[in-house]
Write a protein that holds these residues in place. Sequence first.
Motif, PDB file in Angstrom:
ATOM      1  N   HIS A   1       0.536  -1.137  -0.243  1.00 54.31           N
ATOM      2  CA  HIS A   1       0.124   0.227  -0.275  1.00 54.31           C
ATOM      3  C   HIS A   1       0.949   1.689  -0.458  1.00 54.31           C
ATOM      4  CE1 HIS A   1      -3.026   2.327   1.164  1.00 54.31           C
ATOM      5  NE2 HIS A   1      -2.935   2.737   1.814  1.00 54.31           N
ATOM      6  N   ARG A   2       2.092   1.148   0.823  1.00 49.15           N
ATOM      7  CA  ARG A   2       2.921   2.006   1.063  1.00 49.15           C
ATOM      8  C   ARG A   2       3.296   2.740  -0.332  1.00 49.15           C
ATOM      9  NH1 ARG A   2       4.962   0.558   5.719  1.00 49.15           N
ATOM     10  NH2 ARG A   2       6.471  -0.602   4.607  1.00 49.15           N
TER      11      ARG A   2
ATOM     12  N   ARG B   1       2.479   1.416  -3.549  1.00 52.15           N
ATOM     13  CA  ARG B   1       2.075   1.890  -4.658  1.00 52.15           C
ATOM     14  C   ARG B   1       1.022   3.692  -4.092  1.00 52.15           C
ATOM     15  NH1 ARG B   1      -3.349  -1.996  -3.970  1.00 52.15           N
ATOM     16  NH2 ARG B   1      -2.335  -3.827  -5.733  1.00 52.15           N
TER      17      ARG B   1
END
Length: 149
Positions: A136-137, A139
């Motif tokens: 997530h980070r 992305r």
Amino acid sequence: MTNDPFSAAASIDELLTRTQQALTAMRSRASEHADGEPGDLLRAEGTAADGRVRAVAIQGGRLDSVTIDPDLAGEPLDVLCGHVTAAANAALSELDARVSASARADADALAARLGSMGDQAELFGRAMHEAAARIHRDRGTASQAGRPA
């Protein structure tokens, strides 16, 4: 233990495999072993008439042999049958105790193996959560880097 999700998954897979093998072994020892070799079966002996009547029971609740001292040949049939019954019952009782002890030992070993599974599952879950957070980070960093200023 490691926080590497692949190592944690491998550990859980190994634990499950060993647990399945333990359960299979427990089941096979609990069955009659109709095709098993005599050495593979639990055995127990019982005696009566001061050891002059001897019975051997094998796993599965079967009698393997009954031996009667020839000196008892003159005894009345009902007395002789009583001795045989007593020896057979003693052998079956001893066999039952041995089978129960074996099953308890197997269950204790299985419980010990399963006890560590919760810790491994927690480590695996934590490692997966950290991996998802990194993705997530990454992305977010990639999408911000691709935006025009």
